[in-house]
Design an enzyme around this catalytic site. Structure first.
Site, mmCIF file in Angstrom:
data_model
loop_
_atom_site.group_PDB
_atom_site.id
_atom_site.type_symbol
_atom_site.label_atom_id
_atom_site.label_comp_id
_atom_site.label_asym_id
_atom_site.label_seq_id
_atom_site.Cartn_x
_atom_site.Cartn_y
_atom_site.Cartn_z
ATOM 1 N N GLN A 122 0.819 -1.212 0.000
ATOM 2 C CA GLN A 122 0.000 0.000 0.000
ATOM 3 C C GLN A 122 0.855 1.265 0.000
ATOM 4 O O GLN A 122 0.337 2.366 0.093
ATOM 5 C CB GLN A 122 -0.921 -0.005 1.224
ATOM 6 N N HIS A 190 -0.906 -0.147 5.726
ATOM 7 C CA HIS A 190 -1.433 0.722 6.788
ATOM 8 C C HIS A 190 -0.521 1.925 7.048
ATOM 9 O O HIS A 190 -0.099 2.183 8.167
ATOM 10 C CB HIS A 190 -1.656 -0.062 8.086
ATOM 11 N N GLU A 288 -15.149 3.474 10.441
ATOM 12 C CA GLU A 288 -15.628 4.527 11.339
ATOM 13 C C GLU A 288 -15.542 5.904 10.690
ATOM 14 O O GLU A 288 -14.698 6.154 9.829
ATOM 15 C CB GLU A 288 -14.772 4.581 12.612
ATOM 16 N N TYR A 298 -9.162 6.971 20.287
ATOM 17 C CA TYR A 298 -10.271 6.489 19.474
ATOM 18 C C TYR A 298 -10.431 4.972 19.509
ATOM 19 O O TYR A 298 -11.218 4.414 18.756
ATOM 20 C CB TYR A 298 -10.149 7.066 18.050
ATOM 21 N N TYR A 309 -10.953 -10.824 11.167
ATOM 22 C CA TYR A 309 -11.070 -11.185 9.764
ATOM 23 C C TYR A 309 -11.557 -12.627 9.603
ATOM 24 O O TYR A 309 -11.083 -13.540 10.271
ATOM 25 C CB TYR A 309 -9.727 -11.046 9.058
#
Length: 427
Positions: A122, A190, A288, A298, A309
């Protein structure tokens, strides 16, 4: 606050079938559960009448619009930013290219001076933001993945001054990394990496948890001695903002503004409140929408609406089961197919007055552009209601959004190996 009860049908199918019909039911309070501990409506049947009755009305559902292709042939575009007073659009591509696009004819020029990036998984060249004082301050900011000598990677923030002296050869002069979100990690996912300037001129940057799977209180997102799983607030020079919440804590990184995040890839400032909002990826669903407050925790991964998963097993207690975390203003419970987000903005343009004040957010796997009406300031009193989807018939992973100054046309970057940048215009 709102939640999304688990539907019996695939949520993406329902949304696409809705077309111009009423939005899916989304009213209710976060944490409002049935006596058996499941969410109300989770027995496989949705109570449409009750939910529709509680949802705020919407005046923007029947806006006529068309989709125009602006430019073609981008390889996994990730970030969009207009140059104020110029009219051209900066577009990043994950392999490491930055282009300056003329939206009137679709022509583009490669911007030189871009850093070397770690284009794997990513990672790569990710977001782009323009200094709010541009062109007086010509700095352009990039977020990107890069490696150290050992091959581990980290989210970087860098800046250079955009030179347009040669109209055929734009360049970022003096580009350098101004902040590295440590530590470096042997992971290719991530990275977070959304960047936006707040109303006080500070630069907010999201950093993902780099896929730490130690789902407990020692998780990196709950450890303020590192910058993973956090929102950073930086000065334009890349230093920690002096008013950050943990600058006097010797056990915490000075740049951290909020923590307990998993992988926020969408962020926008709500103009009427000047609050920073984020959309964040969950694990198995559990995506979210958060109003980000100074010093807020959070929850990830000690509080989440997600499941592990491949299972229906809750990964952790829900947010409302803990009093030491900040709950999302909207979420997609495990079993709803989720809303893996990327790119967001609050619409304030002139092209679509019915949409002013609405939150737009792209979704990747669900392949549409979401529109949300918002009432209340949040996080304690905001009501977020998802409305009819846009672009739901295109099969596009929606990666990034921008509004063209002056016209108010809504621009969208599609995430694909040979992708367009498109715009939504009045019809």
């Amino acid at each position: 606050m709102t939640r999304h009860p688990a539907p019996a049908a695939d949520r993406r199918t329902v949304l696409r079938a809705a077309g111009g019909l009423a939005a899916l039911p989304l009213a209710g309070c976060l944490g409002d559960r049935g006596n058996d501990g499941t969410a109300d409506g989770a027995d496989g049947e949705e109570d449409d009448s009750a939910d529709d009755a509680g949802a705020p009305s919407d005046d923007g559902a029947d806006v006529e619009h068309a989709v125009e292709r602006v430019a073609e042939g981008f390889e996994n575009p990730w970030g969009l930013a207009f140059l104020p007073g110029d009219g051209r659009l900066l577009v990043t591509e994950r392999p490491g290219r930055l282009s300056l696009v003329d939206p009137e004819d679709g022509s583009r020029s490669a911007v030189e001076g871009v850093p070397e990036v770690h284009a794997a998984g990513q990672g790569g060249l990710l977001d782009v933001a323009v200094h709010p004082a541009y062109p007086d301050d010509a700095r352009v900011y990039l977020t990107y993945a890069a490696t150290n000598d050992a091959g581990a990677s980290a989210t970087h923030v860098g800046a250079g001054r955009l030179s347009l002296a040669d109209p055929d050869a734009p360049a970022l002069d003096g580009f350098e990394a101004v902040h590295v979100a440590g530590p470096f990690v042997d992971s290719e996912i991530h990275f977070g990496s959304r960047a936006t300037f707040g109303p006080d001129g500070a630069l907010f940057v999201t950093v993902g948890d780099r896929r730490d799977t130690d789902f407990g209180p020692e998780h990196v997102s709950q450890d303020r001695s590192n910058e993973l799983g956090s929102t950073l607030r930086l000065t334009p020079d890349g230093d920690a903002h002096p008013d950050n919440p943990f600058v006097d804590d010797p056990g915490a990184r000075d740049a951290i503004y909020s923590y307990g995040h998993r992988n926020p890839q969408a962020m926008a400032v709500r103009p009427e409140t000047e609050a920073v909002w984020q959309c964040e990826h969950g694990e198995e669903d559990g995506d979210e929408i958060n109003v980000v407050e100074r010093g807020g925790n959070y929850g990830w991964p000690i509080a989440t609406e997600a499941c592990r998963y491949g299972t229906d097993d809750p990964l952790a207690p829900a947010h409302d089961e803990r009093d030491d975390v900040t709950a999302p203003v909207h979420y997609w419970r495990c079993g709803t197919e989720g809303f893996p987000p990327s790119g967001a903005l609050f619409y304030e343009g002139d092209a679509f007055p019915e949409w002013r004040g609405d939150l737009f957010a792209g979704t990747l796997a669900s392949q549409y552009l979401g529109r949300f009406t918002v009432e209340g300031a949040g996080p304690g009193d905001a009501t977020v209601t998802e409305r009819d989807p846009l672009l739901a018939d295109r099969g596009w992973r929606v990666r990034a959004l921008a509004v063209e100054p002056g016209t108010g046309r809504l621009y969208v970057a599609v995430d694909d190996g040979d992708a367009p940048v498109v715009r939504i215009v009045p019809e």
